[in-house]
Design a protein around this motif. Structure first.
Motif, PDB file in Angstrom:
ATOM      1  N   ALA A 146       1.537  57.337  44.296  1.00  0.00           N
ATOM      2  CA  ALA A 146       1.058  57.833  45.585  1.00  0.00           C
ATOM      3  C   ALA A 146       0.136  56.820  46.251  1.00  0.00           C
ATOM      4  O   ALA A 146       0.157  56.653  47.475  1.00  0.00           O
ATOM      5  N   ILE A 181       1.088  62.012  52.868  1.00  0.00           N
ATOM      6  CA  ILE A 181       2.357  61.724  52.194  1.00  0.00           C
ATOM      7  C   ILE A 181       3.523  62.088  53.109  1.00  0.00           C
ATOM      8  O   ILE A 181       4.496  61.335  53.239  1.00  0.00           O
ATOM      9  N   TYR A 202       2.492  55.556  49.230  1.00  0.00           N
ATOM     10  CA  TYR A 202       2.094  56.332  50.401  1.00  0.00           C
ATOM     11  C   TYR A 202       0.740  55.917  50.976  1.00  0.00           C
ATOM     12  O   TYR A 202       0.385  56.345  52.076  1.00  0.00           O
ATOM     13  N   THR A 248       6.223  66.296  44.839  1.00  0.00           N
ATOM     14  CA  THR A 248       6.690  66.192  46.231  1.00  0.00           C
ATOM     15  C   THR A 248       7.457  67.425  46.673  1.00  0.00           C
ATOM     16  O   THR A 248       8.125  67.398  47.708  1.00  0.00           O
TER      17      THR A 248
END
Length: 368
Positions: A156, A277, A160, A67
């Motif tokens: 993820a 994201i 997300y 990230t």
């Protein structure tokens, strides 16, 4: 007064969605409220606990890198089975297996996977599934890549709502058959994994190879390539997600391949994983910007044990205040907080204060 000796009738009037139900919050770049639950069929093992904490510590470090220093795992609660007797963990007061973000199950070793029932990009997953021997068997690393990065790949999906960028289809470019991959700069070869001496025949009608054993094997350490965790998490050099084209470097090696035939492109308007994201509530409007000053990425682990015999109480107000209320009103949603239970109706609001409950829609109370 309620007693644990009293028979309890379990009554459920559940109108809740299990997709995306989580208490996880990202505060000051650290995720808090993450719940990992171990299934009762998993054998008790202190070594397993150590491997779990090691794996999620590695995942915290991998998430921070993936990230670009915007997030890591700060506080994690692990719920162990009531059948585990060698530990003296406190009894859970609110954590339940059904509400866990991550479950650890028994069964043959397999890669972690995430339940994704949504049909649109950005919809969170329901739960991350892992097998207990995934944490303890070294074959897991050999077959699926470093545990930390494999966990981040599933995180993820779960958090997300992005999708896999794997594909078994191929395209013909400049007279050569190219694997549909992201990023396109990843180099590799199509080989028969069962017999490397066998030539792989291509079917022009289906854009696939006629033998299922013929697959594209990406090359380790392709120059400049560090993406994408949505597909090649098992490559050592892959540490983050593909991004959309950078005007300053339009031909960069980590640019998202919007032409690849995969779920991410199909469901996410051909936008990159990294693009979506950054659209998540965790990061929009300047939230949790990159923080390069965080040096300790080790999560704080809390351990609790499942209640052996959870008790459920359905509370119905039969007082005079409810006389004349239409029966259908009882099916309206309940809003429950730590101090009261509040029933919303079109005419008035009735307050209940029998027990301090904290579960939405499920009237759950663990009777001592």
């Amino acid at each position: 007064m309620w007693s644990s000796r009293l028979p309890v009738v379990v009554l459920f009037f559940l109108f809740r969605s299990f997709v995306g139900s989580t208490n996880v919050k990202l505060e000051n770049n650290g995720y808090k409220g993450l719940l990992i639950a171990i299934h009762p069929t998993v054998p008790e093992s202190s070594a397993l606990i150590q491997e779990i904490t090691d794996a999620w510590t590695s995942a915290s470090e991998a998430l921070y890198k993936a990230t670009k220093h915007r997030a890591y795992f700060n506080i994690i609660t692990i719920l162990v089975p009531a059948t585990w007797t060698k530990t003296s963990y406190p009894i859970s007061t609110e954590e339940t297996y059904s509400e866990a973000d991550v479950v650890i199950e028994s069964g043959s070793i397999s890669a972690p996977f995430t339940e994704q029932y949504g049909s649109a990009c950005g919809e969170p997953g329901s739960k991350i599934h892992t097998r207990y021997n995934y944490y303890t068997d070294d074959d897991a690393v050999t077959n699926f890549g470093q545990r930390g990065k494999a966990i981040v790949q599933q995180w993820a999906h779960y958090r997300y709502g992005i999708y896999d960028e794997t594909s078994t289809e191929y395209t013909k470019q400049n007279g050569e058959h190219q694997a549909s991959r992201c990023p396109e700069s990843v180099s590799g070869l199509v080989v028969n994994v069962e017999n490397t001496a066998t030539t792989c025949a291509f079917d022009e009608n289906t854009n696939t190879y006629t033998d299922d054993q013929c697959v594209f094997l990406p090359q380790e350490n392709t120059a400049g390539v560090s993406t994408t965790l949505s597909c090649y998490q098992y490559l050592d050099n892959v540490v983050t997600f593909c991004h959309d084209q950078d005007p300053t470097n339009p031909n960069g090696p980590n640019v998202h391949n919007s032409n690849a035939k995969n779920e991410q492109n199909r469901l996410c308007d051909r936008k990159s994983s990294w693009y979506h994201i950054l659209q998540h509530d965790d990061f929009v409007k300047g939230s949790n910007l990159a923080n390069d000053s965080i040096t300790d990425l080790t999560p704080s682990f809390n351990f609790v044990k499942m209640e052996e015999h959870p008790r459920y109480v359905l509370i119905i107000d039969v007082s005079n205040s409810m006389k004349g209320v239409r029966p259908e009103c009882y099916t309206t949603p309940f809003e429950i907080n730590d101090k009261n239970i509040k029933r919303e109706s079109t005419n008035d609001t009735k307050h209940f204060s029998f027990f301090p409950l904290s579960k939405l829609f499920l009237l759950e109370y663990l009777v001592a």
